[in-house]
Design a protein around this motif. Structure first.
Motif, short mmCIF file in Angstrom:
data_model
loop_
_atom_site.label_atom_id
_atom_site.label_comp_id
_atom_site.label_asym_id
_atom_site.label_seq_id
_atom_site.Cartn_x
_atom_site.Cartn_y
_atom_site.Cartn_z
N MET A 36 0.85 -1.18 0.00
CA MET A 36 0.00 0.00 0.00
C MET A 36 0.89 1.24 0.00
O MET A 36 1.81 1.35 0.77
N SER A 37 0.58 2.16 -0.86
CA SER A 37 1.26 3.44 -0.78
C SER A 37 0.50 4.33 0.20
O SER A 37 -0.72 4.23 0.32
N TYR A 38 1.22 5.14 0.90
CA TYR A 38 0.60 5.98 1.92
C TYR A 38 -0.19 7.11 1.24
O TYR A 38 0.27 7.68 0.26
N PRO A 39 -1.37 7.43 1.73
CA PRO A 39 -2.19 8.47 1.09
C PRO A 39 -1.55 9.85 1.17
O PRO A 39 -0.85 10.17 2.14
N ASP A 40 -1.80 10.64 0.15
CA ASP A 40 -1.35 12.03 0.15
C ASP A 40 -2.32 12.82 1.02
O ASP A 40 -3.51 12.91 0.69
N ILE A 41 -1.86 13.35 2.12
CA ILE A 41 -2.74 14.02 3.08
C ILE A 41 -2.72 15.52 2.84
O ILE A 41 -1.66 16.14 2.72
N GLU A 42 -3.91 16.09 2.77
CA GLU A 42 -4.07 17.54 2.63
C GLU A 42 -5.04 18.02 3.70
O GLU A 42 -5.71 17.23 4.36
N LEU A 43 -5.13 19.32 3.86
CA LEU A 43 -6.12 19.91 4.77
C LEU A 43 -7.44 20.02 4.03
O LEU A 43 -7.47 20.34 2.85
N TYR A 44 -8.54 19.74 4.72
CA TYR A 44 -9.87 19.90 4.13
C TYR A 44 -10.56 21.03 4.89
O TYR A 44 -10.90 20.88 6.06
N VAL A 45 -10.70 22.16 4.22
CA VAL A 45 -11.24 23.35 4.87
C VAL A 45 -12.33 23.93 3.98
O VAL A 45 -12.10 24.22 2.80
N ASP A 46 -13.50 24.09 4.54
CA ASP A 46 -14.62 24.75 3.85
C ASP A 46 -14.94 24.10 2.51
O ASP A 46 -15.17 24.77 1.51
N GLY A 47 -14.93 22.76 2.49
CA GLY A 47 -15.32 22.04 1.30
C GLY A 47 -14.26 21.93 0.22
O GLY A 47 -14.54 21.46 -0.88
N ARG A 48 -13.02 22.30 0.54
CA ARG A 48 -11.94 22.23 -0.45
C ARG A 48 -10.69 21.63 0.18
O ARG A 48 -10.42 21.84 1.36
N TRP A 49 -9.93 20.93 -0.64
CA TRP A 49 -8.64 20.39 -0.20
C TRP A 49 -7.58 21.46 -0.38
O TRP A 49 -7.57 22.17 -1.38
N ARG A 50 -6.66 21.53 0.58
CA ARG A 50 -5.56 22.50 0.54
C ARG A 50 -4.25 21.77 0.81
O ARG A 50 -4.14 21.01 1.76
N ARG A 51 -3.27 22.09 0.01
CA ARG A 51 -1.92 21.57 0.26
C ARG A 51 -1.25 22.45 1.30
O ARG A 51 -1.50 23.64 1.37
N ALA A 52 -0.40 21.86 2.11
CA ALA A 52 0.34 22.62 3.10
C ALA A 52 1.63 21.87 3.42
O ALA A 52 1.67 20.64 3.35
N SER A 53 2.66 22.60 3.76
CA SER A 53 3.89 21.95 4.18
C SER A 53 3.65 21.34 5.56
O SER A 53 2.68 21.68 6.24
N GLY A 54 4.52 20.43 5.95
CA GLY A 54 4.28 19.80 7.23
C GLY A 54 5.47 19.01 7.72
O GLY A 54 6.61 19.30 7.39
N ALA A 55 5.17 17.99 8.48
CA ALA A 55 6.19 17.14 9.10
C ALA A 55 6.08 15.72 8.57
O ALA A 55 5.00 15.28 8.18
N PRO A 56 7.19 15.00 8.57
CA PRO A 56 7.16 13.62 8.08
C PRO A 56 6.40 12.69 9.02
O PRO A 56 6.39 12.89 10.23
N ILE A 57 5.76 11.69 8.44
CA ILE A 57 5.11 10.61 9.20
C ILE A 57 6.09 9.44 9.13
O ILE A 57 6.42 8.97 8.05
N ILE A 58 6.54 9.00 10.28
CA ILE A 58 7.58 7.97 10.36
C ILE A 58 6.96 6.61 10.69
O ILE A 58 6.16 6.49 11.63
N ASN A 59 7.33 5.60 9.93
CA ASN A 59 6.91 4.23 10.19
C ASN A 59 7.71 3.73 11.40
O ASN A 59 8.94 3.67 11.35
N PRO A 60 7.04 3.39 12.51
CA PRO A 60 7.78 2.98 13.70
C PRO A 60 8.51 1.65 13.54
O PRO A 60 9.44 1.36 14.29
N ALA A 61 8.12 0.85 12.55
CA ALA A 61 8.75 -0.46 12.37
C ALA A 61 10.14 -0.34 11.77
O ALA A 61 11.06 -1.06 12.17
N ASP A 62 10.31 0.59 10.81
CA ASP A 62 11.62 0.68 10.14
C ASP A 62 12.14 2.12 10.02
O ASP A 62 13.16 2.36 9.40
N GLU A 63 11.42 3.06 10.61
CA GLU A 63 11.78 4.47 10.61
C GLU A 63 11.84 5.10 9.22
O GLU A 63 12.44 6.14 9.03
N SER A 64 11.17 4.47 8.25
CA SER A 64 11.09 5.07 6.92
C SER A 64 10.02 6.18 6.94
O SER A 64 9.12 6.18 7.78
N VAL A 65 10.15 7.11 6.03
CA VAL A 65 9.17 8.19 5.92
C VAL A 65 8.01 7.70 5.06
O VAL A 65 8.20 7.31 3.91
#
Length: 106
Positions: free
Chosen positions: A1-30
């Motif tokens: 499974m590829s990890y979903p592309d996460i965006e902000l959902y505000v007022d009925g629209r998706w918004r891209r934003a910079s952020g922080a990495p989500i780390i897999n605790p099993a192997d520390e991959s991003v």
């Protein structure tokens, strides 16, 4: 499974934003990136929530119940995808993640 592309959902629209990495605790991959909302994003979300509440509080209880039941049905339809993402993020067993999501539907 590829990890979903996460965006902000505000007022009925998706918004891209910079952020922080989500780390897999099993192997520390991003796995992906979780977006960070700006103050403007939060202000917009609060305004949208206020408008939405004004509609929701005028909605008949039976209609509210139908909306909530439909939301739970959609979650049940997507439980495997959601459980996989939860397992990748938290490292918990897939079966436990699946049960946690289904319990939330109840």
């Amino acid at each position: 499974m590829s990890y979903p592309d996460i965006e902000l959902y505000v007022d009925g629209r998706w918004r891209r934003a910079s952020g922080a990495p989500i780390i897999n605790p099993a192997d520390e991959s991003v796995l992906g990136t979780v977006p960070h909302a700006t103050r403007a994003d939060l202000d917009d979300a609060l305004d949208a929530a206020t408008r939405g509440f004004n509609v929701w509080r005028k909605t008949a209880p039976n209609a509210r119940a139908q909306i909530i039941l439909r939301a739970a049905a959609l979650i049940r339809e997507r439980v495997d995808e959601m459980a996989t993402a939860m397992t990748l993020e938290q490292g918990k067993p897939l079966g436990q993640a699946r049960l946690e999501i289904l319990r939330g539907c109840e």
